[in-house]
Design a protein around this motif. Sequence first.
Motif, PDB file in Angstrom:
ATOM      1  N   ALA A   1      10.752 -19.942 -57.891  1.00  0.00           N
ATOM      2  CA  ALA A   1      11.566 -21.190 -57.879  1.00  0.00           C
ATOM      3  C   ALA A   1      11.074 -22.113 -56.661  1.00  0.00           C
ATOM      4  CB  ALA A   1      12.944 -20.814 -57.518  1.00  0.00           C
ATOM      5  N   GLY A   2      10.372 -21.713 -55.742  1.00  0.00           N
ATOM      6  CA  GLY A   2       9.851 -22.483 -54.843  1.00  0.00           C
ATOM      7  C   GLY A   2       8.677 -23.023 -55.019  1.00  0.00           C
ATOM      8  N   ARG A   3       8.133 -22.569 -56.309  1.00  0.00           N
ATOM      9  CA  ARG A   3       6.876 -23.369 -56.765  1.00  0.00           C
ATOM     10  C   ARG A   3       5.627 -22.712 -55.697  1.00  0.00           C
ATOM     11  NH1 ARG A   3       6.162 -23.482 -61.518  1.00  0.00           N
ATOM     12  NH2 ARG A   3       4.476 -25.140 -61.349  1.00  0.00           N
ATOM     13  N   LEU A   4       5.495 -21.482 -55.494  1.00  0.00           N
ATOM     14  CA  LEU A   4       4.604 -20.962 -54.562  1.00  0.00           C
ATOM     15  C   LEU A   4       2.980 -21.323 -54.966  1.00  0.00           C
ATOM     16  CD1 LEU A   4       4.220 -19.574 -51.854  1.00  0.00           C
ATOM     17  CD2 LEU A   4       4.259 -17.599 -53.063  1.00  0.00           C
ATOM     18  N   TYR A   5       3.055 -21.907 -56.398  1.00  0.00           N
ATOM     19  CA  TYR A   5       1.637 -22.316 -56.666  1.00  0.00           C
ATOM     20  C   TYR A   5       1.126 -23.543 -55.934  1.00  0.00           C
ATOM     21  CZ  TYR A   5       3.425 -18.794 -60.109  1.00  0.00           C
ATOM     22  OH  TYR A   5       3.621 -17.936 -60.749  1.00  0.00           O
TER      23      TYR A   5
ATOM     24  N   ARG B   1      -8.221 -15.787 -45.399  1.00  0.00           N
ATOM     25  CA  ARG B   1      -8.272 -17.177 -45.885  1.00  0.00           C
ATOM     26  C   ARG B   1      -6.835 -17.836 -45.106  1.00  0.00           C
ATOM     27  NH1 ARG B   1      -9.934 -20.097 -50.001  1.00  0.00           N
ATOM     28  NH2 ARG B   1      -9.279 -22.078 -50.704  1.00  0.00           N
ATOM     29  N   LEU B   2      -5.881 -17.051 -44.826  1.00  0.00           N
ATOM     30  CA  LEU B   2      -4.572 -17.527 -44.115  1.00  0.00           C
ATOM     31  C   LEU B   2      -5.164 -17.673 -42.868  1.00  0.00           C
ATOM     32  CD1 LEU B   2      -1.813 -18.747 -44.404  1.00  0.00           C
ATOM     33  CD2 LEU B   2      -0.994 -16.346 -44.122  1.00  0.00           C
ATOM     34  N   ALA B   3      -5.873 -16.803 -42.094  1.00  0.00           N
ATOM     35  CA  ALA B   3      -6.117 -16.742 -40.716  1.00  0.00           C
ATOM     36  C   ALA B   3      -7.110 -18.157 -40.333  1.00  0.00           C
ATOM     37  CB  ALA B   3      -6.910 -15.623 -40.301  1.00  0.00           C
ATOM     38  N   LYS B   4      -7.866 -18.288 -41.281  1.00  0.00           N
ATOM     39  CA  LYS B   4      -8.813 -19.439 -41.181  1.00  0.00           C
ATOM     40  C   LYS B   4      -8.134 -20.767 -41.330  1.00  0.00           C
ATOM     41  CE  LYS B   4     -12.834 -21.181 -40.760  1.00  0.00           C
ATOM     42  NZ  LYS B   4     -13.570 -21.355 -39.408  1.00  0.00           N
TER      43      LYS B   4
ATOM     44  N   LEU C   1      -1.460 -12.585 -54.972  1.00  0.00           N
ATOM     45  CA  LEU C   1      -1.545 -14.089 -54.693  1.00  0.00           C
ATOM     46  C   LEU C   1      -2.765 -14.656 -54.752  1.00  0.00           C
ATOM     47  CD1 LEU C   1       0.588 -14.328 -51.321  1.00  0.00           C
ATOM     48  CD2 LEU C   1       1.570 -14.728 -53.687  1.00  0.00           C
ATOM     49  N   ASP C   2      -3.057 -15.778 -55.445  1.00  0.00           N
ATOM     50  CA  ASP C   2      -4.398 -16.536 -55.479  1.00  0.00           C
ATOM     51  C   ASP C   2      -4.709 -17.523 -54.206  1.00  0.00           C
ATOM     52  OD1 ASP C   2      -3.055 -18.859 -56.252  1.00  0.00           O
ATOM     53  OD2 ASP C   2      -3.076 -18.257 -58.262  1.00  0.00           O
ATOM     54  N   GLU C   3      -5.611 -17.884 -54.334  1.00  0.00           N
ATOM     55  CA  GLU C   3      -6.096 -18.834 -53.247  1.00  0.00           C
ATOM     56  C   GLU C   3      -5.117 -19.940 -53.130  1.00  0.00           C
ATOM     57  OE1 GLU C   3     -10.227 -20.075 -53.938  1.00  0.00           O
ATOM     58  OE2 GLU C   3     -10.920 -18.176 -53.213  1.00  0.00           O
ATOM     59  N   SER C   4      -4.741 -20.567 -54.464  1.00  0.00           N
ATOM     60  CA  SER C   4      -3.941 -21.683 -54.254  1.00  0.00           C
ATOM     61  C   SER C   4      -2.612 -21.431 -53.473  1.00  0.00           C
ATOM     62  CB  SER C   4      -3.648 -22.380 -55.592  1.00  0.00           C
ATOM     63  OG  SER C   4      -2.761 -21.533 -56.485  1.00  0.00           O
ATOM     64  N   GLN C   5      -1.970 -20.222 -53.896  1.00  0.00           N
ATOM     65  CA  GLN C   5      -0.899 -19.883 -53.103  1.00  0.00           C
ATOM     66  C   GLN C   5      -0.991 -19.626 -51.758  1.00  0.00           C
ATOM     67  OE1 GLN C   5      -0.310 -16.532 -56.106  1.00  0.00           O
ATOM     68  NE2 GLN C   5       1.334 -17.523 -56.981  1.00  0.00           N
ATOM     69  N   VAL C   6      -1.985 -18.941 -51.253  1.00  0.00           N
ATOM     70  CA  VAL C   6      -2.357 -18.885 -49.958  1.00  0.00           C
ATOM     71  C   VAL C   6      -2.373 -20.241 -49.211  1.00  0.00           C
ATOM     72  CG1 VAL C   6      -3.892 -17.750 -48.126  1.00  0.00           C
ATOM     73  CG2 VAL C   6      -3.261 -16.622 -50.056  1.00  0.00           C
ATOM     74  N   ASP C   7      -3.042 -21.161 -49.980  1.00  0.00           N
ATOM     75  CA  ASP C   7      -3.218 -22.707 -49.283  1.00  0.00           C
ATOM     76  C   ASP C   7      -1.673 -23.289 -49.188  1.00  0.00           C
ATOM     77  OD1 ASP C   7      -5.959 -22.328 -49.305  1.00  0.00           O
ATOM     78  OD2 ASP C   7      -6.434 -23.277 -51.009  1.00  0.00           O
ATOM     79  N   TYR C   8      -1.010 -22.820 -50.208  1.00  0.00           N
ATOM     80  CA  TYR C   8       0.565 -23.464 -50.238  1.00  0.00           C
ATOM     81  C   TYR C   8       1.107 -23.180 -48.859  1.00  0.00           C
ATOM     82  CZ  TYR C   8       5.308 -24.564 -51.205  1.00  0.00           C
ATOM     83  OH  TYR C   8       6.572 -24.994 -51.022  1.00  0.00           O
ATOM     84  N   ILE C   9       0.960 -21.618 -48.592  1.00  0.00           N
ATOM     85  CA  ILE C   9       1.657 -20.976 -47.546  1.00  0.00           C
ATOM     86  C   ILE C   9       1.088 -21.772 -46.274  1.00  0.00           C
ATOM     87  CG2 ILE C   9       1.942 -18.939 -46.070  1.00  0.00           C
ATOM     88  CD1 ILE C   9       1.755 -17.445 -48.599  1.00  0.00           C
ATOM     89  N   ALA C  10       0.037 -21.906 -46.258  1.00  0.00           N
ATOM     90  CA  ALA C  10      -0.942 -22.780 -44.975  1.00  0.00           C
ATOM     91  C   ALA C  10      -0.528 -23.936 -44.851  1.00  0.00           C
ATOM     92  CB  ALA C  10      -2.320 -22.670 -45.177  1.00  0.00           C
ATOM     93  N   ASP C  11      -0.546 -24.772 -45.722  1.00  0.00           N
ATOM     94  CA  ASP C  11       0.051 -26.062 -45.717  1.00  0.00           C
ATOM     95  C   ASP C  11       1.609 -26.286 -45.405  1.00  0.00           C
ATOM     96  OD1 ASP C  11      -2.213 -27.107 -46.774  1.00  0.00           O
ATOM     97  OD2 ASP C  11      -1.591 -27.179 -48.812  1.00  0.00           O
ATOM     98  N   CYS C  12       2.331 -25.381 -45.767  1.00  0.00           N
ATOM     99  CA  CYS C  12       3.974 -25.392 -45.372  1.00  0.00           C
ATOM    100  C   CYS C  12       3.660 -25.032 -43.748  1.00  0.00           C
ATOM    101  CB  CYS C  12       4.649 -24.283 -46.002  1.00  0.00           C
ATOM    102  SG  CYS C  12       4.922 -24.836 -47.725  1.00  0.00           S
ATOM    103  N   LEU C  13       2.903 -23.960 -43.614  1.00  0.00           N
ATOM    104  CA  LEU C  13       2.859 -23.735 -41.761  1.00  0.00           C
ATOM    105  C   LEU C  13       2.355 -25.025 -41.013  1.00  0.00           C
ATOM    106  CD1 LEU C  13       1.382 -20.260 -42.120  1.00  0.00           C
ATOM    107  CD2 LEU C  13       3.714 -20.683 -41.304  1.00  0.00           C
ATOM    108  N   THR C  14       1.563 -25.694 -41.474  1.00  0.00           N
ATOM    109  CA  THR C  14       0.994 -26.781 -40.927  1.00  0.00           C
ATOM    110  C   THR C  14       1.949 -28.091 -40.882  1.00  0.00           C
ATOM    111  OG1 THR C  14      -1.388 -26.340 -41.439  1.00  0.00           O
ATOM    112  CG2 THR C  14      -1.031 -28.630 -40.996  1.00  0.00           C
TER     113      THR C  14
END
Length: 367
Positions: free
Chosen positions: A191-195, A267-270, A351-364
């Motif tokens: 629902a949160g569009r983790l993609y 990826r998330l660490a970087k 999880l794929d790379e785009s989902q990990v990037d979404y998590i990183a974007d939200c953290l930033t």
Amino acid sequence: MPTEWPQLAGRAVTGTYRGRTAIALACELLGISSGDEVLMPAYNCGTEIDAVQSTGAKAVLYRITSRAQLDLEDLMARRTEKTKAVYVIHYFGWEQSMARIRLWCDKSKIQLIEDCALSLLSEGETSAIGRIGDAAIYSLPKTLGFTHGGLLALPSAKATTLPKLRPAGFSQLKREVRNSAKTTAMGMMDAGRLYGSALALRRLSRRGSSKSAPVPGPGAARELMPADYAFDPATDANRGIHSAVLEVSAALPWQEIIKRRRANYTRLAKRTERLLELTPLFPNLGEGVCPLSFPFVVRNRDQWVARLQAQGIAALPWWKGYHGDTLGWEKFPEACHLKDAVMTLPIGHNLDESQVDYIADCLTASS
């Protein structure tokens, strides 16, 4: 039975209903009972404490450092004539240093139990995690997402009289799938569009930043662990795993699972290495580690969790609750700090790379 997994190869393995079932069964098979003491880490879930104490034994806590490493000197100092076993937890996929503790247990004639519930498929310095102790506990739901299932692995020499357990039935399996908390969590993520589209990121960032969850002050009462973490003899004792869970787990591409989890963690660490508000609990992904999640130590942890959950990310205030008030928590400030400050983020193999990037974007965006 997934006998190809390095952790289980050549071991006597019993499939149990839950990880806590395996803990209680391990205590029974190792002769731990009323009047005995088990040395257990101060940084704990609470479920393992309950399962050990269900045998009549007493849990005696030992120090865990702020980096989630056991303090062997403190552990050894807490031994008494009643000490029957040492219980070690391998946190999030990283192995505790086991060589010295194994030697000390052998010299002291003390049993060694390894809790690998958070470290399925991980390897340590010498071999797969869980092969040094007299018993090892594993959990399938935490890493693989099943609704139930634990494993108890023993050296063949200690597995002469394994009991027959009552397996979970199909009706129980259906109820668990329908009511699974993981189903709810995945729905929240979807629902949160983790993609991770840019539009979703902007919309959810605005929605999640308006309010923050209150954080208890230093003098606030400790929150107790959830009631369903308790060991219930009626539902947890002497129950086995459903055969379908074993069949599915044996067919999983476990090497690929390890590869994907390590890649997502890296990826998330970087992507988050410049975020000073977030401190990785384990800065280095050692060779062979299969990480369960990405644990960060963060101030105002509950506020971070609330913001990220509002953005569809399954952030968790890891082991936030405490097992009662009788274990002397005030003597273990480092463990209390971990319980109050560790936030975990998903890096699962689904999880794929785009989902990990979404998590990183939200953290930033939240920093």
